[in-house]
Design a protein around this motif. Structure first.
Motif, PDB file in Angstrom:
ATOM      1  N   LEU A  23       0.838  -1.201   0.000  1.00 55.52           N
ATOM      2  CA  LEU A  23       0.000   0.000   0.000  1.00 55.52           C
ATOM      3  C   LEU A  23       0.872   1.251   0.000  1.00 55.52           C
ATOM      4  O   LEU A  23       1.768   1.392   0.828  1.00 55.52           O
ATOM      5  CB  LEU A  23      -0.890  -0.011   1.263  1.00 55.52           C
ATOM      6  CG  LEU A  23      -1.714   1.240   1.547  1.00 55.52           C
ATOM      7  CD1 LEU A  23      -2.751   1.485   0.451  1.00 55.52           C
ATOM      8  CD2 LEU A  23      -2.417   1.136   2.902  1.00 55.52           C
ATOM      9  N   ALA A  24       0.579   2.144  -0.955  1.00 56.12           N
ATOM     10  CA  ALA A  24       1.193   3.484  -0.907  1.00 56.12           C
ATOM     11  C   ALA A  24       0.190   4.378  -0.190  1.00 56.12           C
ATOM     12  O   ALA A  24      -0.931   4.579  -0.667  1.00 56.12           O
ATOM     13  CB  ALA A  24       1.456   3.991  -2.307  1.00 56.12           C
ATOM     14  N   HIS A  25       0.585   4.883   0.961  1.00 57.93           N
ATOM     15  CA  HIS A  25      -0.346   5.633   1.799  1.00 57.93           C
ATOM     16  C   HIS A  25      -0.590   7.031   1.241  1.00 57.93           C
ATOM     17  O   HIS A  25       0.306   7.639   0.669  1.00 57.93           O
ATOM     18  CB  HIS A  25       0.227   5.761   3.213  1.00 57.93           C
ATOM     19  CG  HIS A  25       0.341   4.442   3.921  1.00 57.93           C
ATOM     20  ND1 HIS A  25      -0.344   4.150   5.063  1.00 57.93           N
ATOM     21  CD2 HIS A  25       1.048   3.321   3.621  1.00 57.93           C
ATOM     22  CE1 HIS A  25      -0.055   2.921   5.458  1.00 57.93           C
ATOM     23  NE2 HIS A  25       0.792   2.403   4.589  1.00 57.93           N
ATOM     24  N   PRO A  60       1.668   9.378   4.580  1.00 62.00           N
ATOM     25  CA  PRO A  60       2.478   8.555   5.478  1.00 62.00           C
ATOM     26  C   PRO A  60       2.788   9.315   6.760  1.00 62.00           C
ATOM     27  O   PRO A  60       2.906  10.549   6.738  1.00 62.00           O
ATOM     28  CB  PRO A  60       3.767   8.308   4.691  1.00 62.00           C
ATOM     29  CG  PRO A  60       3.556   8.881   3.345  1.00 62.00           C
ATOM     30  CD  PRO A  60       2.398   9.809   3.392  1.00 62.00           C
ATOM     31  N   GLU A  84       7.138   7.947  -0.774  1.00 66.63           N
ATOM     32  CA  GLU A  84       6.200   6.849  -0.524  1.00 66.63           C
ATOM     33  C   GLU A  84       6.215   5.851  -1.685  1.00 66.63           C
ATOM     34  O   GLU A  84       6.236   4.632  -1.458  1.00 66.63           O
ATOM     35  CB  GLU A  84       4.798   7.439  -0.301  1.00 66.63           C
ATOM     36  CG  GLU A  84       3.717   6.440   0.039  1.00 66.63           C
ATOM     37  CD  GLU A  84       3.976   5.633   1.317  1.00 66.63           C
ATOM     38  OE1 GLU A  84       4.935   5.926   2.038  1.00 66.63           O
ATOM     39  OE2 GLU A  84       3.210   4.685   1.563  1.00 66.63           O
TER      40      GLU A  84
END
Lengths: 236, 398
Positions: free
Chosen positions: A86-88, A91, A144
């Motif tokens: 998952l790429a938030h 972050p 990210e």
């Protein structure tokens, strides 16, 4: 290789006392850049976090299959070890942890080199900075995506890669997303957006619209451009 | 002779302050440590304990003291002089008189008074004018037997010189002792002193270091202090005085374990113009420990200063208090502070797990990150000691 990488059937999810996802169905086939569009609060981030198994996102009904395996009750650690990532959207700041520290741990597992990843996302100048501290919106997104490039997932779930990002950074982010598709053995990716700016740089194969916790429609690229022209209102 | 009169005066003033408590920290009864009887220690150094606090016993310049009975020192580094403090006084009494008890008042409190009357040993380190010393100068103060250990340390870094002094202080397990290290540091014009002090005590030890640093024009004082083990009580408040264009950076990493009572602060007085100070402290409180972090910057000249205190609560029974203070006595002063206390952040742990960390590894990385403070321009060798100490702290914190 299964034709369907990720399939979600009749999924309902609660977060706290709120039902955030209602009876949702979604399939991500091979060779698919899937855009998930929806206005703020539609449940997009909730869906991605549920797919990866974030604590606090409680599945009430339904099943999630990843590469034909039922992962609905599996913890996040397991799902990530199986190749989901998952790429938030935002972050967290990691006090005392430098970007290079995180990338180095991820690269040890993923088999990448920090320099290659940093160069790809143009974050060489951020490597020795504390993770997230004082980063611009674009820098945060680039870092990210870099963590995902270091992870080399089988399927990346990318949350709002184009929010709060300058034009130059969007191009770099899109380049990173294309790399993620390349790395995926399925050549697929899920990208969540509410602005769809990123679609100028990486074209969708499928577009799905999420409203009030449910997928109301999936279609081809044209659907995305329709939303960009007319917004979500006409789709309800 | 002026020097004799001075040392007599020091003793007189100390004798009058033997009942004077410290304004900070738990009060320790010092009467058991006033005895004039010869200590029974055999003065044996436990080398593994010295290494545990990062002391390299093969260093080319070092000072070792066990209790108040064993002393060993040497310097093979050009431009660096190392002596035991008594030898310095014996050999150069008139010079010693200019430096000893000049920054720290022997009547500050009963601990300084005790040190002035009963202290033995301590190092005299001089880094000669213009010498740029890369290799750390090592010191180890070890308590093997208990009782009092009160060394008096003098460091002089002359104009345009540069050095790193690394001091590890430790104790044998279960030994009841009081450690009062008196430190007076003189940093010359455009000189730079990096001072690293690592403490590893035991659950019955009381520790009361007293430190004052004077930094001349354009000089720089960089300090890194770690308490990495159990201790009964620890109270210290190093004070730094900065002249024009001088800079101070002080970082403290405090690990509270068991029922430890830690009261650790630092104060910087920026007397001259264009001075700057940065005070950073990190407290990790486990078990039933109590930690107070104090920090105060006084801007008298046109100057800048920043305080950053952060606490990490690792237990329901522990407590952390931060007391940052800023005082401006000049309109051209820019002073800021930030302080925060909290528990391990779930979103940080989950974030790292989403990146493939196990939950334990994620917690460990966050705690280690919390305990790590970036110190610019320290020698690589010292950096690696510090990194290994940070690792030990994060392991002990969990």
């Amino acid at each position: 290789m299964p034709n369907i990488v990720l399939s979600i059937e009749n999924l309902s999810v609660s977060v706290g006392s709120r039902i955030a996802i209602k009876d949702l169905n979604l399939e991500v086939p091979n060779n698919t850049i899937l855009y998930l569009l929806g206005p703020n609060g539609a449940g997009k981030s909730t869906l991605l976090r549920t797919i990866i198994g974030y604590p606090g996102y409680n599945v009430l009904t339904g099943v999630i299959h990843f590469e034909n395996e039922d992962v609905t009750d599996k913890p996040m650690e397991y799902r990530v070890s199986k190749g989901l990532a998952l790429a938030h959207q935002i972050p967290p700041k990691l006090v005392g942890i430098r970007v290079i520290d995180l990338l180095s741990t991820l690269c040890k597992r993923g088999g990448c080199t920090i320099n290659d990843v940093a160069k790809e996302m143009e974050i060489e100048h951020l490597l020795y900075r504390e993770f997230g501290k004082g980063f611009s919106g674009g820098e945060l997104k680039r870092v990210e995506i870099a963590t995902l490039l270091a992870q080399r997932p089988r399927l990346a779930l990318v949350d709002e890669p184009d929010t709060g990002v300058d034009v130059d950074s969007i191009e770099i982010v899109a380049r990173g997303l294309k790399k993620l598709v390349e790395f995926s053995p399925h050549k697929s990716i899920v990208i969540v957006t509410h602005t769809a700016f990123i679609a100028r740089y990486i074209e969708p194969d499928t577009t799905c619209i999420l409203l009030n916790g449910s997928i109301i429609r999936c279609g081809e690229a044209e659907l995305l451009y329709k939303v960009m022209r007319h917004g979500f209102k006409g789709l309800v | 002779m002026a020097s004799k009169a001075w040392f007599d005066e020091v003793r007189e003033r100390a004798a009058k302050a033997l009942n004077k408590p410290s304004p900070y920290g738990l009060d320790v009864d010092i009467s058991p440590f006033l005895s004039l009887a010869e200590p029974k220690s055999r003065g044996l150094l436990d080398t593994s304990k010295a290494e545990e606090v990062g002391v390299n016993l093969k260093a080319n310049a070092m000072y070792i003291q066990v209790d108040q009975v064993y002393f060993n020192y040497l310097s093979r580094i050009p431009g660096v002089e190392v002596l035991r403090i008594e030898d310095f006084i014996d050999q150069r009494r008139d010079e010693a008189y200019e430096y000893i008890w000049r920054l720290v008042d022997p009547a500050t409190d009963k601990y300084t008074a005790l040190a002035a009357l009963r202290g033995r040993g301590g190092y005299f380190i001089r880094v000669k004018k213009g010498a740029k010393v890369e290799e750390p100068i090592m010191a180890c103060l070890y308590m093997s037997y208990g009782g009092l250990q009160a060394p008096h340390n003098i460091v002089i870094v002359e104009d345009n010189a540069e050095a790193t002094v690394y001091t590890g202080c430790t104790i044998a397990p279960e030994v009841l002792g009081l450690h009062v290290g008196i430190s007076e540091f003189y940093v010359g014009k455009n000189a730079r002193l990096r001072f690293i002090m690592v403490h590893s005590w035991n659950k019955v030890a009381h520790v009361r270091p007293r430190t004052v640093v004077n930094v001349d024009d354009g000089g720089e004082y960089i300090s890194y202090y770690v308490n990495m083990s159990r201790v009964k009580t620890l109270q210290t408040y190093p004070t730094v005085h900065l002249a024009s264009n001088a800079r101070a950076f002080l970082a403290s990493i405090l690990l509270g374990l068991g029922d430890a009572d830690l009261d650790v602060g630092s104060g910087v007085y920026i007397h001259g113009d264009n001075g700057s100070a940065e005070l950073i402290s990190r407290a990790l409180a486990r078990d039933g420990s109590k930690i107070i972090m104090r920090a105060h910057i006084v801007g008298e000249g046109a100057s800048r200063g920043h305080i950053d205190c952060r606490g990490l609560m690792l237990s329901n029974k522990a407590s952390i208090q931060t007391i940052p203070g800023l005082t401006a006595r000049n309109p051209n002063v820019m002073l800021t502070h930030e302080a925060s206390i909290g528990r391990l952040a779930e979103d940080e742990i989950n974030y790292l797990v989403s990146k493939g960390f196990s939950k334990d590894d994620a917690i460990s990385a966050i705690v280690r990150g919390f305990a790590s403070v970036e110190i610019k321009e320290i020698p690589d060798r010292v950096k690696s000691y510090i990194e290994s100490i940070e690792k030990v702290i994060s392991e002990k914190a969990l």
